[in-house]
Design an enzyme around this catalytic site. Structure first.
Site, PDB file in Angstrom:
ATOM      1  N   GLU A 165       0.844  -1.144   0.002  1.00 41.44           N
ATOM      2  CA  GLU A 165       0.040   0.013   0.129  1.00 41.44           C
ATOM      3  C   GLU A 165       0.665   1.139   0.068  1.00 41.44           C
ATOM      4  O   GLU A 165       1.760   1.297   0.885  1.00 41.44           O
ATOM      5  CB  GLU A 165      -0.834   0.163   1.061  1.00 41.44           C
ATOM      6  CG  GLU A 165      -1.819   1.311   1.509  1.00 41.44           C
ATOM      7  CD  GLU A 165      -2.465   1.832   0.177  1.00 41.44           C
ATOM      8  OE1 GLU A 165      -3.343   0.927  -0.307  1.00 41.44           O
ATOM      9  OE2 GLU A 165      -2.279   2.901  -0.283  1.00 41.44           O
ATOM     10  N   GLY A 198      -7.039   0.871   3.283  1.00 42.43           N
ATOM     11  CA  GLY A 198      -8.488   0.837   2.991  1.00 42.43           C
ATOM     12  C   GLY A 198      -8.958   1.455   1.875  1.00 42.43           C
ATOM     13  O   GLY A 198      -9.989   1.154   1.351  1.00 42.43           O
ATOM     14  N   GLY A 199      -7.892   2.129   1.155  1.00 45.11           N
ATOM     15  CA  GLY A 199      -8.160   2.802  -0.223  1.00 45.11           C
ATOM     16  C   GLY A 199      -9.289   3.772  -0.151  1.00 45.11           C
ATOM     17  O   GLY A 199      -9.707   4.416   0.729  1.00 45.11           O
ATOM     18  N   THR A 200      -9.849   4.083  -1.313  1.00 42.27           N
ATOM     19  CA  THR A 200     -10.737   5.149  -1.449  1.00 42.27           C
ATOM     20  C   THR A 200     -12.198   5.225  -0.679  1.00 42.27           C
ATOM     21  O   THR A 200     -12.579   6.089   0.014  1.00 42.27           O
ATOM     22  CB  THR A 200     -11.294   4.956  -2.921  1.00 42.27           C
ATOM     23  OG1 THR A 200     -10.196   5.094  -3.958  1.00 42.27           O
ATOM     24  CG2 THR A 200     -12.058   6.291  -3.422  1.00 42.27           C
ATOM     25  N   CYS A 201     -12.772   3.898  -0.612  1.00 43.35           N
ATOM     26  CA  CYS A 201     -13.952   3.796   0.113  1.00 43.35           C
ATOM     27  C   CYS A 201     -13.619   4.227   1.579  1.00 43.35           C
ATOM     28  O   CYS A 201     -14.496   4.976   1.980  1.00 43.35           O
ATOM     29  CB  CYS A 201     -14.536   2.167   0.104  1.00 43.35           C
ATOM     30  SG  CYS A 201     -16.045   2.173   0.983  1.00 43.35           S
ATOM     31  N   HIS A 247     -46.023  -4.118   7.075  1.00 40.62           N
ATOM     32  CA  HIS A 247     -46.683  -2.592   7.040  1.00 40.62           C
ATOM     33  C   HIS A 247     -46.173  -1.747   8.081  1.00 40.62           C
ATOM     34  O   HIS A 247     -46.341  -2.417   9.346  1.00 40.62           O
ATOM     35  CB  HIS A 247     -48.191  -2.777   6.871  1.00 40.62           C
ATOM     36  CG  HIS A 247     -48.836  -1.254   7.255  1.00 40.62           C
ATOM     37  ND1 HIS A 247     -48.989  -0.593   5.935  1.00 40.62           N
ATOM     38  CD2 HIS A 247     -49.547  -0.867   8.008  1.00 40.62           C
ATOM     39  CE1 HIS A 247     -49.527   0.579   6.403  1.00 40.62           C
ATOM     40  NE2 HIS A 247     -50.067   0.500   7.979  1.00 40.62           N
TER      41      HIS A 247
HETATM   42  C1  LIG Z   1     -16.581  10.428  -3.249  1.00 41.95           C
HETATM   43  C2  LIG Z   1     -16.939   8.827  -3.430  1.00 41.95           C
HETATM   44  C3  LIG Z   1     -18.000   8.274  -2.967  1.00 41.95           C
HETATM   45  C4  LIG Z   1     -18.229   7.068  -3.216  1.00 41.95           C
HETATM   46  N1  LIG Z   1     -19.398   6.400  -2.532  1.00 41.95           N
HETATM   47  C5  LIG Z   1     -19.425   4.973  -2.766  1.00 41.95           C
HETATM   48  C6  LIG Z   1     -20.693   4.444  -1.971  1.00 41.95           C
HETATM   49  O1  LIG Z   1     -21.480   4.945  -1.411  1.00 41.95           O
HETATM   50  N2  LIG Z   1     -20.671   3.084  -2.603  1.00 41.95           N
HETATM   51  C7  LIG Z   1     -19.984   2.274  -3.270  1.00 41.95           C
HETATM   52  O2  LIG Z   1     -20.275   1.073  -3.457  1.00 41.95           O
HETATM   53  N3  LIG Z   1     -19.018   2.893  -3.860  1.00 41.95           N
HETATM   54  C8  LIG Z   1     -18.690   4.232  -3.547  1.00 41.95           C
HETATM   55  N4  LIG Z   1     -17.616   4.614  -4.170  1.00 41.95           N
HETATM   56  C9  LIG Z   1     -16.483   3.845  -5.060  1.00 41.95           C
HETATM   57  C10 LIG Z   1     -15.738   3.220  -4.137  1.00 41.95           C
HETATM   58  O3  LIG Z   1     -14.954   4.034  -3.314  1.00 41.95           O
HETATM   59  C11 LIG Z   1     -14.744   2.315  -4.859  1.00 41.95           C
HETATM   60  O4  LIG Z   1     -15.416   1.630  -5.870  1.00 41.95           O
HETATM   61  C12 LIG Z   1     -14.024   1.324  -3.757  1.00 41.95           C
HETATM   62  O5  LIG Z   1     -13.138   1.974  -2.944  1.00 41.95           O
HETATM   63  C13 LIG Z   1     -13.418   0.042  -4.701  1.00 41.95           C
HETATM   64  O6  LIG Z   1     -12.180   0.541  -4.665  1.00 41.95           O
HETATM   65  P1  LIG Z   1     -10.948  -0.506  -5.213  1.00 41.95           P
HETATM   66  O7  LIG Z   1     -10.907  -1.886  -4.468  1.00 41.95           O
HETATM   67  O8  LIG Z   1     -10.957  -0.809  -6.858  1.00 41.95           O
HETATM   68  O9  LIG Z   1      -9.736   0.274  -4.815  1.00 41.95           O
HETATM   69  P2  LIG Z   1      -9.393   1.843  -4.025  1.00 41.95           P
HETATM   70  O10 LIG Z   1     -10.410   1.688  -2.869  1.00 41.95           O
HETATM   71  O11 LIG Z   1      -9.483   2.817  -5.123  1.00 41.95           O
HETATM   72  O12 LIG Z   1      -7.879   1.362  -3.356  1.00 41.95           O
HETATM   73  C14 LIG Z   1      -6.877   1.091  -4.272  1.00 41.95           C
HETATM   74  C15 LIG Z   1      -5.698   1.398  -3.356  1.00 41.95           C
HETATM   75  O13 LIG Z   1      -4.449   1.152  -3.895  1.00 41.95           O
HETATM   76  C16 LIG Z   1      -3.589   1.789  -3.610  1.00 41.95           C
HETATM   77  N5  LIG Z   1      -2.325   1.855  -4.625  1.00 41.95           N
HETATM   78  C17 LIG Z   1      -2.821   2.432  -5.780  1.00 41.95           C
HETATM   79  N6  LIG Z   1      -1.698   2.378  -6.807  1.00 41.95           N
HETATM   80  C18 LIG Z   1      -0.604   1.681  -6.023  1.00 41.95           C
HETATM   81  C19 LIG Z   1       0.650   1.264  -6.152  1.00 41.95           C
HETATM   82  N7  LIG Z   1       1.316   1.355  -7.477  1.00 41.95           N
HETATM   83  N8  LIG Z   1       1.255   0.595  -5.098  1.00 41.95           N
HETATM   84  C20 LIG Z   1       0.656   0.478  -3.994  1.00 41.95           C
HETATM   85  N9  LIG Z   1      -0.619   0.804  -3.812  1.00 41.95           N
HETATM   86  C21 LIG Z   1      -1.312   1.461  -4.753  1.00 41.95           C
HETATM   87  C22 LIG Z   1      -3.987   3.138  -3.225  1.00 41.95           C
HETATM   88  O14 LIG Z   1      -3.352   3.939  -2.493  1.00 41.95           O
HETATM   89  C23 LIG Z   1      -5.297   2.549  -2.490  1.00 41.95           C
HETATM   90  O15 LIG Z   1      -5.253   2.579  -1.301  1.00 41.95           O
HETATM   91  C24 LIG Z   1     -17.336   6.361  -3.965  1.00 41.95           C
HETATM   92  C25 LIG Z   1     -16.477   6.883  -4.456  1.00 41.95           C
HETATM   93  C26 LIG Z   1     -16.032   8.206  -4.256  1.00 41.95           C
HETATM   94  C27 LIG Z   1     -14.666   8.838  -5.100  1.00 41.95           C
END
Ligand SMILES: Cc1cc2nc3c(=O)[nH]c(=O)nc-3n(C[C@H](O)[C@H](O)[C@H](O)COP(=O)(O)OP(=O)(O)OC[C@H]3O[C@@H](n4cnc5c(N)ncnc54)[C@H](O)[C@@H]3O)c2cc1C
Length: 460
Positions: free
Chosen positions: A34, A39-42, A442
């Site tokens: 990482e 935990g990434g985006t979510c 209901h």
């Molecule tokens: C504002 C917003 C609201 C959202 N709301 C919802 C919702 O309500 N419900 C829903 O289902 N989805 C929602 N989503 C979408 C959801 O966040 C993503 O679909 C979800 O996080 C899945 O992402 P992922 O598993 O593909 O990777 P991500 O969660 O994007 O994580 C990828 C990880 O990989 C890491 N990484 C990237 N490149 C490298 C590398 N080269 N080396 C090491 N690490 C790396 C990043 O730092 C990141 O931690 C939302 C998105 C946004 C932007």
């Protein structure tokens, strides 16, 4: 020095950690990498923090409208943005720490913190270390797409990521992008107290949805005092002498601009595949940078999989997690699960929310198949009237011959939950008549879904 692993996972999004833990649990020696926040985006800049902020915004909305329910608040309602952010940080931060401690505490799993980059089809470099494996899983997710609007390089703007640092009330937030992410921010900041203008280049909001959904969301937003500017052609941005930001929205008339104090870009996502060293591998991407995969999520290189948003087969937390389930089933359980078995479903978490599954009405009409449609306005749903939240409707479309449910949109109070009774029947491959004859509790929103299905009509 090169360290050999049975499996390497790049990224800790919504599928990587579960996959790494499952593989490690099966006895494999696994590495996970990482580069930023666990935990990434979510967890950090997407679902969890935004829904936590939506909850604060709803609390403000309910407080402001309390008198309509006979509840009198003697005094002003104001929003403490620092406290709102603290609450968001606490909820989101807990999940982030939980992912980190889970991964670091898992046997057979080594966590690397740094940027992972392919050196070859089976070697990934992190910092000065080389990791080698016959099985590599890419879970790198995506980031906000930043378009090349003229003037953008000269101004400061927000995306969903740095919006998470905001602990003040923007006076007038201009949001470019009238789709899922932009709309959630628009309503929450309006409820916090900002003036909001949504600038959308299409002729309606959330253009992937049916027209009735777009129109109703527009009505809800305008009733809350959100300005919506559609058909915004040739968007340009500029910093004014007083520090404000103006957005040019019409190429025919140079004066036609929207001026605000802050700008949020919400015009889509792009995958994090540009800096992964893919040029050192045989992994193929499409023209937008998404990793090409087959129905088992294998890339064009044997031994490399792509899971989550970066494979372009889903854009949600539930689709990413389902990717983990598919890969694990195939690799560990001899269960040939396929991404093609997945039914499209998602929510738009405005208030009221939209719950969606399957095809839109427009897609069904375009497909030319014989279909039946049922629609009931929320003003005729007891739960909605009791709560004085009667915006929206329940809409279900079924195949006239096979009786399968083709799609549904529930825009209205609890639509994001109620839609699941349709989703499950679709997964069961059962006809809509199963729900038509069911008795639901209901007074709920789900209670009226059988009624909608009892009153289906052919398309007009
Ligand atoms: C504002 C917003 C609201 C959202 N709301 C919802 C919702 O309500 N419900 C829903 O289902 N989805 C929602 N989503 C979408 C959801 O966040 C993503 O679909 C979800 O996080 C899945 O992402 P992922 O598993 O593909 O990777 P991500 O969660 O994007 O994580 C990828 C990880 O990989 C890491 N990484 C990237 N490149 C490298 C590398 N080269 N080396 C090491 N690490 C790396 C990043 O730092 C990141 O931690 C939302 C998105 C946004 C932007």
């Amino acid at each position: 020095m090169t360290t050999k692993y049975d499996a390497i996972v790049i990224g800790t999004g919504q599928s990587g950690p579960s996959l790494a833990a499952a593989l490690a649990g099966s006895g494999m020696n696994v590495a996970i990498i990482e580069r930023n926040l666990f935990g990434g985006t979510c967890v950090n800049t997407g679902c969890i923090p935004t829904k936590t902020l939506v909850a604060s915004a709803r609390a403000a909305y309910v407080a402001r409208n309390a008198d309509k329910f006979g509840v009198l608040i003697n005094g002003n309602i104001s929003v403490d943005m620092k406290a709102v952010k603290e609450r968001k940080d606490e909820v989101s931060g807990t999940s982030n720490k939980n992912v980190e401690s889970w991964l670091k505490g898992t046997d057979n799993l080594t966590v690397y913190e740094g940027h992972g980059r392919f050196e070859s089809n089976n070697t990934v470099k992190v910092g000065n270390e080389f990791l080698e494996s016959e099985k590599i899983f890419i879970n790198v997710g995506g980031r906000a797409f930043v378009p090349s609007f003229p003037g953008l390089e000269d101004i400061e703007y927000f995306t969903n990521s740095n919006m998470m640092d905001v602990d003040f009330l923007p006076e007038h937030l201009v949001i470019i992008g009238g789709s899922y992410i932009g709309l959630e921010f628009a309503q929450m900041y309006r409820r916090f107290g900002s003036k909001i203008t949504v600038v959308e280049k299409g002729d309606r909001l959330i253009g992937r949805e049916d027209n009735d959904v777009s129109e109703t969301v527009k009505e809800i937003f305008e009733d809350e005092g959100i300005n919506i500017r559609l058909n915004a052609e040739c968007i340009t941005v500029q910093k004014e002498a007083d520090g404000s930001i103006s957005v040019g929205v019409d190429c025919k008339d140079g004066n036609n601009k929207v001026t605000g104090s802050h700008l949020l870009l919400a015009v889509g996502r792009t995958p994090n595949t540009h800096d992964l060293g893919l040029e050192n591998t045989g992994v193929e991407t499409d023209e937008r940078g998404y990793l090409k995969v087959n129905d088992k999520l294998q890339t064009s290189v044997d031994g490399i999989w792509a899971i989550g948003d970066c494979n372009g087969r889903g854009a949600f937390t539930h689709t990413s997690y389902n990717d983990f389930e598919i890969v694990t089933a195939n690799l560990l359980n001899n269960d040939p699960r396929s991404v093609n078995d997945r039914i499209t479903c998602y929510g738009l978490f405005t208030d009221p929310p939209l719950g969606r599954v399957g095809m839109t009405e427009q897609q069904v009409r375009e497909s030319g198949r014989k279909a039946l449609i049922g629609k009931r306005m929320m003003s005729r749903v007891g739960r909605a009237r009791e709560r004085s939240e009667t915006y929206g409707f329940i809409k279900v479309i079924v195949d006239a011959d096979s009786k399968e449910i083709l799609g549904a949109a529930i825009l209205g109070i609890e639509g994001d939950e109620a839609v699941h009774c349709l989703i499950d029947v679709m997964y069961a491959n059962a006809p809509y008549t199963v729900i038509e004859r069911a008795v639901h509790i209901h007074p709920t929103v789900s209670e009226l879904i059988p009624t909608v299905l009892q009153n289906l009509e052919p398309f007009k």
